[in-house]
Design a protein around this motif. Structure first.
Motif, mmCIF file in Angstrom:
data_model
loop_
_atom_site.group_PDB
_atom_site.id
_atom_site.type_symbol
_atom_site.label_atom_id
_atom_site.label_comp_id
_atom_site.label_asym_id
_atom_site.label_seq_id
_atom_site.Cartn_x
_atom_site.Cartn_y
_atom_site.Cartn_z
ATOM 1 N N ASN A 175 15.593 -5.719 -5.782
ATOM 2 C CA ASN A 175 15.011 -5.649 -7.118
ATOM 3 C C ASN A 175 14.550 -4.232 -7.401
ATOM 4 O OD1 ASN A 175 14.972 -8.402 -8.403
ATOM 5 N ND2 ASN A 175 13.995 -8.908 -6.454
ATOM 6 N N LEU A 176 14.686 -3.834 -8.645
ATOM 7 C CA LEU A 176 14.359 -2.464 -9.046
ATOM 8 C C LEU A 176 13.628 -2.491 -10.378
ATOM 9 C CD1 LEU A 176 16.779 0.592 -9.009
ATOM 10 C CD2 LEU A 176 15.488 0.067 -11.073
ATOM 11 N N VAL A 177 12.625 -1.629 -10.511
ATOM 12 C CA VAL A 177 11.957 -1.458 -11.800
ATOM 13 C C VAL A 177 11.842 0.029 -12.108
ATOM 14 C CG1 VAL A 177 10.652 -3.608 -11.623
ATOM 15 C CG2 VAL A 177 9.628 -1.474 -10.792
ATOM 16 N N PRO A 178 11.956 0.405 -13.383
ATOM 17 C CA PRO A 178 11.763 1.795 -13.796
ATOM 18 C C PRO A 178 10.310 2.046 -14.194
ATOM 19 C CG PRO A 178 12.649 0.535 -15.617
ATOM 20 C CD PRO A 178 12.480 -0.431 -14.471
ATOM 21 N N ALA A 179 10.045 3.232 -14.718
ATOM 22 C CA ALA A 179 8.682 3.621 -15.080
ATOM 23 C C ALA A 179 8.047 2.673 -16.082
ATOM 24 C CB ALA A 179 8.688 5.048 -15.630
ATOM 25 N N SER A 180 8.855 2.080 -16.957
ATOM 26 C CA SER A 180 8.312 1.201 -17.998
ATOM 27 C C SER A 180 7.607 -0.025 -17.426
ATOM 28 C CB SER A 180 9.430 0.761 -18.943
ATOM 29 O OG SER A 180 10.452 0.072 -18.225
ATOM 30 N N PRO A 232 0.795 -1.237 0.000
ATOM 31 C CA PRO A 232 0.000 0.000 0.000
ATOM 32 C C PRO A 232 0.822 1.278 0.000
ATOM 33 C CG PRO A 232 -0.014 -0.976 2.184
ATOM 34 C CD PRO A 232 0.676 -1.958 1.289
ATOM 35 N N GLU A 233 2.041 1.253 0.556
ATOM 36 C CA GLU A 233 2.774 2.505 0.753
ATOM 37 C C GLU A 233 3.852 2.776 -0.288
ATOM 38 O OE1 GLU A 233 1.638 4.652 2.778
ATOM 39 O OE2 GLU A 233 0.177 3.275 3.648
ATOM 40 N N GLN A 234 4.273 1.765 -1.053
ATOM 41 C CA GLN A 234 5.270 2.010 -2.095
ATOM 42 C C GLN A 234 4.841 1.493 -3.472
ATOM 43 O OE1 GLN A 234 7.415 0.326 0.917
ATOM 44 N NE2 GLN A 234 6.711 2.292 1.709
ATOM 45 N N ILE A 235 4.308 0.275 -3.549
ATOM 46 C CA ILE A 235 4.001 -0.291 -4.858
ATOM 47 C C ILE A 235 2.792 0.390 -5.494
ATOM 48 C CG2 ILE A 235 3.325 -2.390 -6.086
ATOM 49 C CD1 ILE A 235 5.081 -3.975 -4.178
ATOM 50 N N TYR A 236 1.689 0.500 -4.771
ATOM 51 C CA TYR A 236 0.559 1.256 -5.309
ATOM 52 C C TYR A 236 0.958 2.698 -5.645
ATOM 53 C CZ TYR A 236 -3.561 -1.783 -4.951
ATOM 54 O OH TYR A 236 -4.506 -2.757 -5.165
ATOM 55 N N PRO A 237 1.577 3.434 -4.718
ATOM 56 C CA PRO A 237 1.941 4.825 -5.038
ATOM 57 C C PRO A 237 2.854 4.956 -6.262
ATOM 58 C CG PRO A 237 1.988 4.491 -2.676
ATOM 59 C CD PRO A 237 1.791 3.138 -3.288
ATOM 60 N N PHE A 238 3.735 3.973 -6.477
ATOM 61 C CA PHE A 238 4.579 4.006 -7.669
ATOM 62 C C PHE A 238 3.722 4.036 -8.933
ATOM 63 C CE2 PHE A 238 6.704 1.469 -11.021
ATOM 64 C CZ PHE A 238 7.793 2.303 -11.268
ATOM 65 N N THR A 239 2.645 3.255 -8.940
ATOM 66 C CA THR A 239 1.776 3.230 -10.127
ATOM 67 C C THR A 239 0.960 4.514 -10.254
ATOM 68 O OG1 THR A 239 -0.124 2.167 -9.032
ATOM 69 C CG2 THR A 239 1.608 0.725 -9.915
ATOM 70 N N TRP A 240 0.766 5.221 -9.137
ATOM 71 C CA TRP A 240 -0.005 6.465 -9.190
ATOM 72 C C TRP A 240 0.805 7.645 -9.736
ATOM 73 C CZ3 TRP A 240 -1.737 5.884 -3.388
ATOM 74 C CH2 TRP A 240 -2.679 4.844 -3.297
ATOM 75 N N LEU A 241 2.113 7.596 -9.578
ATOM 76 C CA LEU A 241 2.953 8.703 -10.020
ATOM 77 C C LEU A 241 2.839 8.893 -11.532
ATOM 78 C CD1 LEU A 241 6.155 7.905 -7.918
ATOM 79 C CD2 LEU A 241 4.722 9.953 -7.655
ATOM 80 N N GLN A 242 2.745 10.153 -11.958
ATOM 81 C CA GLN A 242 2.617 10.473 -13.376
ATOM 82 C C GLN A 242 3.922 10.935 -14.002
ATOM 83 O OE1 GLN A 242 -0.408 9.866 -15.050
ATOM 84 N NE2 GLN A 242 -0.677 8.854 -13.063
ATOM 85 N N THR A 243 4.963 11.100 -13.203
ATOM 86 C CA THR A 243 6.245 11.512 -13.750
ATOM 87 C C THR A 243 6.851 10.394 -14.588
ATOM 88 O OG1 THR A 243 8.515 12.148 -13.186
ATOM 89 C CG2 THR A 243 7.341 10.807 -11.578
ATOM 90 N N PRO A 244 7.471 10.722 -15.724
ATOM 91 C CA PRO A 244 8.114 9.678 -16.538
ATOM 92 C C PRO A 244 9.399 9.144 -15.919
ATOM 93 C CG PRO A 244 8.522 11.841 -17.483
ATOM 94 C CD PRO A 244 7.544 12.048 -16.368
ATOM 95 N N ASP A 245 9.955 9.887 -14.970
ATOM 96 C CA ASP A 245 11.211 9.487 -14.321
ATOM 97 C C ASP A 245 10.900 8.988 -12.914
ATOM 98 O OD1 ASP A 245 12.972 10.313 -16.483
ATOM 99 O OD2 ASP A 245 12.456 12.355 -15.918
ATOM 100 N N LYS A 246 10.508 7.733 -12.838
ATOM 101 C CA LYS A 246 10.183 7.150 -11.540
ATOM 102 C C LYS A 246 10.784 5.756 -11.457
ATOM 103 C CE LYS A 246 5.587 5.430 -12.971
ATOM 104 N NZ LYS A 246 4.145 5.440 -12.636
ATOM 105 N N TYR A 247 11.175 5.388 -10.225
ATOM 106 C CA TYR A 247 11.856 4.123 -9.984
ATOM 107 C C TYR A 247 11.342 3.546 -8.667
ATOM 108 C CZ TYR A 247 14.904 6.655 -13.185
ATOM 109 O OH TYR A 247 15.382 7.410 -14.232
ATOM 110 N N LEU A 248 11.295 2.225 -8.611
ATOM 111 C CA LEU A 248 10.868 1.553 -7.390
ATOM 112 C C LEU A 248 11.828 0.412 -7.096
ATOM 113 C CD1 LEU A 248 8.853 0.891 -5.101
ATOM 114 C CD2 LEU A 248 7.556 -0.471 -6.768
#
Length: 574
Positions: free
Chosen positions: A548-553, A433-449
């Protein structure tokens, strides 16, 4: 089926009530603990029998058959939970249990653990905790709290216990399935890379810049609030350098991420680690000693303002201080942990979402512990607060809390580069709820999780239990904290070099393949790596803490995973 349910009414129910609810179970010369769950018959166990089991391992005769059906490891865990002693003073427990967040938690627990008349047991539980802490001989243990619970009987509302247990079980199932899918997405991302990082610059190592440390303690006259901290200034720089400000979490201070400040300074950034005096370690020490009131909900507003004031003051003082003139206060990066993560998200443009706060917090029935803090925003006047600072160009948030206080609407307003980092085993700000969902909510093209597999809320912190406000056990810290610090050092360096210093050659490090390379191959190649000179700790190539890391794509793939899981389950957080 009935046998399994009956078993759950016995040992499992008591275990949940004592272990899973985060605080010791109550009891006094309350002689018995009675569990009720209509339409089934009540079950009861005496406190004296529980004490005999805790001290000597004796099983009451009427529970002998039930005990045989319970795994020995679970019985042993239950016994240990009854005997575990917490070394805290009466004053500490009294202040801690009267804090607004703890009161909310005790109120929730009190719905399950009730008084003689089956009323909420919050007040009785608090009194029992204080009495047990004042017992010099027995101390604060679950069994001693049981002895000292006011009244003749403790009632367990098993319907509420089962509800909490069900929510916890579902949260953990959701976590496991989502983290597994996340790891698979990261694996697929990494498999497409042809980069060999073994011959690249090792970003876990200190950089080439020497740095000097300066303390500051500046007064914001407008708010009548001190803003103290430390500055780490890189030496021998000819051009103005970006500045990174590190915001600590609740009951932390400027030293919590000093190792990260030193590392970033060695890579050419000016770094400030400030203290938010309304909720730092010193304030909580005073509060627990009865020397200061509890932190206020307005800290949610004052924290971002602390950082904006710090930037204003750096700019003002640079006019007369040549050592500060090297800092480019128009090119600002932020690092924040926990509530500090909330702070940097607010400065990046996330807006408080009072509709979401009202919906999730009236009442707060979630097992997400961070909502206890997020729901304090109910005490603020619902309006649009101007917390965004245009000087901020990139943020790195570690275990941030945001699902309710910002929600999708608030998080989607951020337009600058964002790096979110969490731990799969974080019980304070859970990753889903606090990182994975919010990552999908971000609209910036430069985002990483990035997710630390087996990482916790405390993995990347510097923790000294000898000076800690709240002692944190090794199990809460999790495996390989030194390795977690190395990951934070490497990833934050790559992120800020790319998006703050505008050095595009570092962008390749912001990839799933680089995260994979950090876990074992590079560790095996160099054997041991110092976290930093100041930290002076080493890590071996154990590889027990995965990264593990994923970018905006990868965001769309994560959205699909979350939607599929939602279709299979009842409503969950967020």
């Amino acid at each position: 089926m009935l046998r399994r349910f009956t078993k759950f009414l016995g040992i499992e129910a008591l275990t949940i009530a004592i272990v899973t609810l985060s605080v010791p179970l109550p009891g006094r010369t309350a002689e018995r603990i009675t569990g009720y769950f209509a339409p089934f018959k009540d079950f009861s166990v005496s406190v004296r029998d529980l004490e005999a089991f805790a001290q000597e391992g004796k099983i009451p005769a009427e529970y002998a058959d039930l005990a045989k059906q319970t795994p020995p490891a679970q019985l042993q865990q239950f016994r240990q939970s009854l005997r575990q002693r917490f070394e805290v003073s009466t004053e500490y427990v009294s202040q801690f249990t009267s804090a607004p967040l703890t009161e909310k938690l005790l109120e929730r627990v009190g719905e399950s653990i009730q008084t003689d008349g089956r009323r909420n047991g919050m007040k009785s539980l608090r009194l029992a905790l204080i009495r047990a802490a004042g017992d010099k001989k027995q101390g604060l243990t679950a069994i001693n709290v049981l002895r000292r619970f006011p009244g003749r009987q403790i009632n367990l509302n098993l319907a509420e216990v089962f509800t909490i247990y069900g929510n916890l079980t579902e949260l953990l199932r959701r976590r496991d399935s989502t983290i597994l899918a996340f790891n698979q997405i990261a694996d697929a991302e990494a498999a497409t890379s042809t980069t060999d990082f073994s011959n690249r610059l090792d970003l876990r190592r200190a950089g080439t810049f020497r740095w000097q440390k300066r303390q500051f303690e500046w007064l914001d006259r407008l708010r009548q609030r001190m803003v103290p901290g430390d500055l780490y200034l890189p030496q021998a720089t000819s051009n103005p350098v970006p500045v990174i400000v590190i915001s600590h979490g609740v009951a932390e201070d400027r030293t919590t991420y000093a190792y990260l400040a030193q590392h970033l300074a060695s890579h050419g950034f000016a770094v400030a680690t400030l203290e938010h005096v309304g909720g730092d370690a010193n304030r909580f020490r005073k509060y627990f000693s009865g020397l200061a009131p509890a932190p206020k909900a307005t800290e949610l507003l004052e924290r971002p303002r602390d950082i904006s004031f710090l930037l204003d003051e750096l700019q003002r003082r640079a006019q007369s201080d040549p050592t500060l003139s090297q800092i480019d206060v128009q090119q600002v990066g932020l690092v924040g942990h926990s509530l500090g993560g909330y702070t940097v998200l607010a400065l990046a443009g996330a807006q408080l979402n009072f509709d979401r706060i009202e919906r999730d917090c009236n009442p707060n029935r979630s097992v997400n512990l961070s909502l206890l803090l997020q729901c304090r925003a109910k005490e603020l006047k619902p309006q649009r607060y101007a917390l965004k600072d245009p000087r901020v160009k990139a943020i790195f948030a570690i275990s941030p809390l945001n699902s309710t206080i910002f929600g999708q609407q608030g998080m989607s307003q951020i337009r600058l580069p964002v790096f979110l980092m969490g731990g799969s085993d974080d019980i304070v700000t859970p990753a889903v709820p606090e990182q994975i969902y919010p990552f999908t909510w971000l609209q910036t093209p430069d985002k990483y999780l990035a997710i630390l597999d087996k990482g916790t809320h405390f993995s990347t912190q510097t923790i000294s239990n000898s000076d800690s406000v709240v002692p944190i056990s090794d199990s809460l810290i999790g495996p390989d904290p030194a390795q977690a610090k190395l990951y934070a050092q490497a990833l934050s360096t790559a992120f800020f070099q790319t998006h703050l210093a505008n050095r595009s050659e570092y962008k390749t490090y912001l990839s799933a393949a680089y995260a994979k390379s950090l876990v074992q191959p590079l560790l095996q190649r160099i054997g041991q790596i110092n976290v930093t000179k100041a930290n002076n700790s080493a890590v071996t190539a154990s590889g027990s803490l995965q990264l593990n890391l994923v970018p905006a794509s990868a965001a769309e793939s994560l959205v699909q995973v979350l939607q599929q899981d939602n279709a299979l389950t009842r409503k969950l957080v967020p």
